[in-house]
Design a protein around this motif. Structure first.
Motif, short mmCIF file in Angstrom:
data_model
loop_
_atom_site.label_atom_id
_atom_site.label_comp_id
_atom_site.label_asym_id
_atom_site.label_seq_id
_atom_site.Cartn_x
_atom_site.Cartn_y
_atom_site.Cartn_z
N ILE A 105 0.78 -1.25 0.00
CA ILE A 105 0.00 0.00 0.00
C ILE A 105 0.81 1.29 0.00
O ILE A 105 0.24 2.38 0.13
CB ILE A 105 -1.00 0.02 1.19
CG1 ILE A 105 -0.28 -0.11 2.53
CG2 ILE A 105 -2.08 -1.03 1.03
CD1 ILE A 105 -1.21 0.08 3.73
N CYS A 106 2.13 1.25 -0.13
CA CYS A 106 2.86 2.51 -0.26
C CYS A 106 2.51 3.15 -1.60
O CYS A 106 2.73 2.56 -2.66
CB CYS A 106 4.37 2.29 -0.17
SG CYS A 106 5.30 3.82 -0.43
N ILE A 107 1.94 4.34 -1.55
CA ILE A 107 1.47 4.99 -2.79
C ILE A 107 2.54 5.92 -3.38
O ILE A 107 2.27 6.66 -4.32
CB ILE A 107 0.17 5.77 -2.54
CG1 ILE A 107 0.36 6.80 -1.41
CG2 ILE A 107 -0.99 4.82 -2.25
CD1 ILE A 107 -0.84 7.68 -1.15
N GLN A 108 3.73 5.89 -2.78
CA GLN A 108 4.85 6.69 -3.31
C GLN A 108 4.50 8.18 -3.43
O GLN A 108 4.89 8.86 -4.38
CB GLN A 108 5.31 6.14 -4.66
CG GLN A 108 6.15 4.88 -4.53
CD GLN A 108 7.47 5.15 -3.80
OE1 GLN A 108 8.35 5.82 -4.31
NE2 GLN A 108 7.58 4.63 -2.58
N LEU A 168 5.51 11.97 0.83
CA LEU A 168 5.34 12.87 1.97
C LEU A 168 6.34 12.57 3.08
O LEU A 168 6.77 13.46 3.82
CB LEU A 168 3.92 12.77 2.53
CG LEU A 168 2.88 13.67 1.84
CD1 LEU A 168 1.49 13.36 2.36
CD2 LEU A 168 3.22 15.13 2.07
N CYS A 169 6.70 11.28 3.23
CA CYS A 169 7.69 10.93 4.26
C CYS A 169 9.00 11.67 4.01
O CYS A 169 9.66 12.13 4.94
CB CYS A 169 7.90 9.42 4.31
SG CYS A 169 8.18 8.64 2.72
N THR A 170 9.37 11.79 2.74
CA THR A 170 10.59 12.53 2.39
C THR A 170 10.37 14.04 2.56
O THR A 170 11.23 14.74 3.13
CB THR A 170 11.00 12.21 0.94
OG1 THR A 170 11.37 10.83 0.88
CG2 THR A 170 12.17 13.06 0.49
N VAL A 193 13.54 4.38 -0.25
CA VAL A 193 13.83 3.13 0.46
C VAL A 193 12.58 2.26 0.44
O VAL A 193 12.64 1.05 0.17
CB VAL A 193 14.27 3.43 1.90
CG1 VAL A 193 14.49 2.13 2.68
CG2 VAL A 193 15.56 4.26 1.91
N MET A 194 11.43 2.87 0.70
CA MET A 194 10.17 2.11 0.71
C MET A 194 9.92 1.51 -0.68
O MET A 194 9.49 0.36 -0.81
CB MET A 194 9.00 3.02 1.10
CG MET A 194 9.08 3.58 2.51
SD MET A 194 8.93 2.32 3.78
CE MET A 194 7.15 2.21 3.94
N ARG A 195 10.18 2.28 -1.71
CA ARG A 195 9.93 1.77 -3.06
C ARG A 195 10.86 0.61 -3.39
O ARG A 195 10.43 -0.40 -3.96
CB ARG A 195 10.14 2.90 -4.09
CG ARG A 195 9.83 2.47 -5.53
CD ARG A 195 9.82 3.67 -6.45
NE ARG A 195 11.15 4.21 -6.66
CZ ARG A 195 11.40 5.47 -7.01
NH1 ARG A 195 10.42 6.34 -7.14
NH2 ARG A 195 12.63 5.88 -7.20
N PRO A 254 0.40 9.16 5.02
CA PRO A 254 -1.06 9.10 5.05
C PRO A 254 -1.59 7.67 5.05
O PRO A 254 -2.78 7.45 5.27
CB PRO A 254 -1.47 9.82 3.76
CG PRO A 254 -0.33 9.60 2.83
CD PRO A 254 0.91 9.57 3.71
N MET A 255 -0.71 6.70 4.82
CA MET A 255 -1.15 5.31 4.73
C MET A 255 -0.82 4.52 6.00
O MET A 255 -1.06 3.30 6.05
CB MET A 255 -0.48 4.63 3.52
CG MET A 255 -0.75 5.30 2.19
SD MET A 255 -2.51 5.38 1.81
CE MET A 255 -2.85 3.68 1.42
N GLY A 256 -0.29 5.19 6.98
CA GLY A 256 0.01 4.49 8.23
C GLY A 256 1.16 3.51 8.11
O GLY A 256 1.21 2.51 8.83
S1 SF4 Z 1 4.47 8.79 2.98
FE1 SF4 Z 1 3.84 6.64 3.21
S2 SF4 Z 1 2.72 6.16 1.35
FE2 SF4 Z 1 3.84 8.06 0.95
S3 SF4 Z 1 5.79 7.37 0.03
FE3 SF4 Z 1 6.14 7.55 2.22
S4 SF4 Z 1 5.75 5.50 3.04
FE4 SF4 Z 1 4.83 5.55 0.97
#
Ligand code: SF4
Ligand code: SF4
Length: 441
Positions: free
Chosen positions: A254-257, A260-262, A279-281, A310-312
């Protein structure tokens, strides 16, 4: 003795959490000494207490460091809304006639991250993966400055201020011997008010969570300034205790890329190439591999997962996970340039501490504590490691009688580590590779 020798002999380490041995920082060549009085973790008030009650010793400690290391400028960074602490510091500075500035920060998290603090005060970015002295700056925590001053009078670090709060009957500050257990700290605060709980060692954002069963043996070290009791079903506990396989599965699904984390990452916002979304991607797909060494730049403040995503999801945990993998392979921080990308937007992306408190349902607990109880527990479990660096080697055995201030564990003067002293009078009851237990005689 020289100041670094005094500081080494007293076992002084950074009191703000990382526990870096202070004597290793005290070298000539810096142009600025920053005293970190930002204490940005919600609910914690240990450094605030030190600044309110012992401002004169903090100012004297900072002055002695500046003098010994020939540092021409000293700035104490603290928060504007810590009005009484600011007043106490200014009064102490005036009384000492010391050329020390006070820099008043807004109340945001993580203002106390030393690289964020340096950026706030000077506008300079410490090189990614680097340390402050690379830009000519030494940073010491406010309570560390107090301990340095005492070290010059031959007083070793045997006590510290601890904020005990959360689900306890009487949240309060405590002046406790090093090694006081979580069990004794909670008992002094009137006991837990919930049946099942976890102990957060440190603050709620960055602290490490322990099960309640660990409390009897969980000794507080020289760098541990906070104990937060949270109910076992508190949202922060449930979020941080998710199993890693679920964290990985969620990342992949569910990471929508959105990145926002960055965009909100405080290290990214001072110019570091810390891009948790990449990193998540990369972890989430095999088709977009990137340089995962970004993860090594993470200070683990938690903004990405406790506020931004936003996706927890849990980019911080993913960074910690990736860091472990990279370190096992011997991968270090590659040369990374400082980027200028989003620093202009930084002012709008500092997270008010009050928003974090509301979001994580911490509003029931006091955000300020006034009185400090002196605690004399029946036993202490003194850690042999007080932060980064190597553990100290015990110099005592079971059955030895010790007095507070006696040396009980040592490291070499060139080591990244610290000397450890008995914090109560008593008898050594246990020596392990992890701790020394002393029972009061
Ligand atoms: S904020 Fe959450 S959903 Fe968006 S890129 Fe980062 S980890 Fe993925
Ligand atoms: S925890 Fe998240 S927000 Fe904090 S430095 Fe690491 S990636 Fe950035």
């Amino acid at each position: 003795m020289s100041l670094p020798e005094d500081v080494f002999a007293a076992g002084v380490v950074g009191a703000g959490g990382a526990g870096f041995p202070t004597h290793k920082k005290l070298a000539e060549g810096a142009s600025l000494l920053v005293v970190n009085g930002a204490e940005c973790e919600p609910l914690l008030a240990s450094d605030r207490y030190a600044m309110r009650q012992f401002a004169d010793e903090i100012v004297a400690g900072a002055s002695k460091i500046a003098q010994a290391c020939k540092i021409p400028r000293v700035v104490i960074g603290t928060k504007r809304h810590y009005a009484r602490e600011v007043a106490a510091l200014r009064q102490a500075i005036a009384a000492a006639g010391a050329p020390i500035e006070v820099f008043e920060l807004e109340s945001f998290y993580p203002a106390g991250d030393e690289q964020t603090l340096i950026y706030e005060i000077t506008g300079q970015t410490v090189p990614p993966g680097g340390i402050p002295i690379q830009v000519g700056i030494i940073v010491v925590n406010a309570t560390t400055a107090l301990n340095v001053e005492r070290a010059t009078r031959g007083i070793p670090v045997t006590r510290r201020f601890v904020t005990v709060t959360g689900e306890v009957a009487h949240p309060q500050l405590m002046d406790a011997p090093v090694g006081t257990t979580a069990e004794d700290l909670i008992a002094q605060a009137g006991g837990a008010t919930v049946g099942r709980y976890v102990v957060v060692k440190g603050g709620p954002m960055m602290g490490k969570q322990f099960p309640m069963s660990a409390a009897p043996g969980l000794g507080y070290g020289k760098a541990d300034g906070g104990l937060v009791v949270l109910a076992a079903d508190h949202p922060l506990v449930e979020f941080c205790s998710q199993p890693m396989d679920r964290v990985l599965a969620q990342t992949r699904s569910i990471c929508i890329q959105c990145s926002l984390c960055t965009e909100m990452c405080p290290r990214y916002l001072i110019g570091h190439q810390m891009r948790p979304h990449r990193v998540m991607r990369s972890v989430g797909t095999d088709t977009h591999p990137v340089d995962l060494s970004d993860a090594l730049l993470c200070c683990e403040c938690g903004i990405c997962e406790l506020y931004a995503c936003p996706m927890g999801l849990s980019p911080r945990r993913m960074n910690v996970y990736v860091k472990g993998l990279l370190r096992a392979e011997g991968v270090g921080v590659a040369d990374k340039a400082v980027h200028a990308g989003h620093t202009a937007e930084r002012d709008y992306r500092r997270i008010p501490t009050s928003r974090l408190v509301e979001r994580w349902q911490l509003t029931a607990y006091p955000d300020h504590l006034e009185e400090c109880a002196v605690l004399e527990p029946p036993k202490v479990v003194i850690p042999l490691r007080h932060g980064v660096g190597k553990p100290s080697s015990p110099t005592v055995s079971v059955g030895d009688r010790v007095a507070s201030g006696d040396l009980i564990a040592e490291v070499g003067v060139g080591d990244v580590g610290c000397l450890v002293h008995a914090s109560i009078d008593g008898v050594v009851a246990e020596v392990t590779g992890d701790h020394i237990r002393i029972e009061r005689s």
